[in-house]
Design a protein around this motif. Sequence first.
Motif, PDB file in Angstrom:
ATOM      1  N   ASP A  61      -4.764   6.172  -3.806  1.00 21.42           N
ATOM      2  CA  ASP A  61      -4.777   5.110  -2.811  1.00 21.42           C
ATOM      3  C   ASP A  61      -5.095   3.750  -3.411  1.00 21.42           C
ATOM      4  OD1 ASP A  61      -4.136   6.866  -0.807  1.00 21.42           O
ATOM      5  OD2 ASP A  61      -6.228   7.288  -0.289  1.00 21.42           O
ATOM      6  N   THR A  78       1.915   1.389  -3.549  1.00 23.15           N
ATOM      7  CA  THR A  78       3.003   2.291  -3.176  1.00 23.15           C
ATOM      8  C   THR A  78       4.180   1.490  -2.621  1.00 23.15           C
ATOM      9  OG1 THR A  78       2.046   2.588  -0.968  1.00 23.15           O
ATOM     10  CG2 THR A  78       1.453   4.211  -2.657  1.00 23.15           C
ATOM     11  N   ALA A 107       1.034   8.352  -1.379  1.00 23.46           N
ATOM     12  CA  ALA A 107       0.500   7.836  -2.641  1.00 23.46           C
ATOM     13  C   ALA A 107      -0.402   8.882  -3.268  1.00 23.46           C
ATOM     14  CB  ALA A 107      -0.282   6.554  -2.404  1.00 23.46           C
ATOM     15  N   GLN A 143      10.773   4.870  -3.383  1.00 21.34           N
ATOM     16  CA  GLN A 143      10.472   6.296  -3.375  1.00 21.34           C
ATOM     17  C   GLN A 143      11.632   7.035  -2.715  1.00 21.34           C
ATOM     18  OE1 GLN A 143       6.844   5.834  -1.021  1.00 21.34           O
ATOM     19  NE2 GLN A 143       5.635   6.517  -2.779  1.00 21.34           N
ATOM     20  N   LYS A 152       5.427  -0.076 -11.814  1.00 24.00           N
ATOM     21  CA  LYS A 152       5.137   0.207 -10.408  1.00 24.00           C
ATOM     22  C   LYS A 152       6.380   0.534  -9.582  1.00 24.00           C
ATOM     23  CE  LYS A 152       0.989  -2.687 -10.299  1.00 24.00           C
ATOM     24  NZ  LYS A 152       0.297  -3.835  -9.642  1.00 24.00           N
ATOM     25  N   ASN A 194       3.610   6.702  -8.657  1.00 28.63           N
ATOM     26  CA  ASN A 194       2.436   7.020  -7.826  1.00 28.63           C
ATOM     27  C   ASN A 194       2.862   7.712  -6.536  1.00 28.63           C
ATOM     28  OD1 ASN A 194      -0.365   7.004  -7.174  1.00 28.63           O
ATOM     29  ND2 ASN A 194      -0.074   5.204  -5.876  1.00 28.63           N
ATOM     30  N   THR A 195       3.805   8.640  -6.664  1.00 29.90           N
ATOM     31  CA  THR A 195       4.416   9.267  -5.489  1.00 29.90           C
ATOM     32  C   THR A 195       4.104  10.752  -5.406  1.00 29.90           C
ATOM     33  OG1 THR A 195       6.260   7.692  -5.488  1.00 29.90           O
ATOM     34  CG2 THR A 195       6.605   9.775  -4.334  1.00 29.90           C
TER      35      THR A 195
END
Length: 305
Positions: free
Chosen positions: A204, A208, A201, A212, A151, A127-128
């Motif tokens: 949203d 997050t 993210a 990363q 995740k 989710n980056t």
Amino acid sequence: MSVKLVCGVSFTLALMLTIQLAIAKAPIAKPNCTDHCGNIRIPYLFGMGNRDCYFNESFEIECKESRAFISKIKMELLNISIEGWANVKSPIISSNCSDRETNLPFNLTGSPFFISDENVFTAVGCNTRALMIDEPLQRLGCESKCLGQKKDVDWRQMLPNFIEEVSSGNYWIANDYCNGTDCCQVTIPSSLQVFDPKLQAIDDNQSTDGCQLAFLAGTYEVDSWTEKDRNVQFPMVLDWVINSTLREDYRRTMNSSQRKGVVPKTFYCYYYGSSSSNKPIFRCSCKRGYEGNPYLECTADRHQE
């Protein structure tokens, strides 16, 4: 008989010395200047120690425990080419990655160094959205998602996958490993001097909190990175230039050499446009049939004899 033997030995030794001098390599550094830091060659215009050993402060190298650093930009050096590029250790910007400290972004503005478009911008995470540039007129970045309910990513497991050994002791950076799942990659434009990526993210509504990372990596030649870093750092390619503002300084240097009897018949200097800089670039090269450092001395190319 003994006289003839001595004369024969003397002639042989003289001949061997002549051959050795003939095949001796041209110097890469100025006289009385160190030309290596550890196993890294330091060719002039770069140099260490005495101010006369490097062209100006932008090209000063600091040697610490056999590790070389470009003083002006405070980056660790892996290799330099007199043809206008250098490999340095790339900073890895990270967030929420356990047991890994993030590196600092960098700004090369005011230096003769530019981020080469030989590098690839890479982001790792779930989710980056990683943005290298986020301006009103220019946006550059990529998005990385993870499959299922995953995740987080394991950076220790992933980062070595970006390293490819192309031959014994020679490594490339894989620029086709990522397809947007767990990581993403994108090519970069030229003329960049700032690396300060933003990690956001994509959605949203999703977490997050996972690891990363964002970094630049690239290799220009097969031998530009010959040691696999156990801490999984990456080489990054920088272009370096001598722009028109330095031309007169170097012209005075050449004129001084000519007054001392060094006539530049073996090299030539020229201007050209480059994708790395929006200003004309001044550079010198050995003429055909010669090799060496054109900013010092070019000698006959032994490979053409």
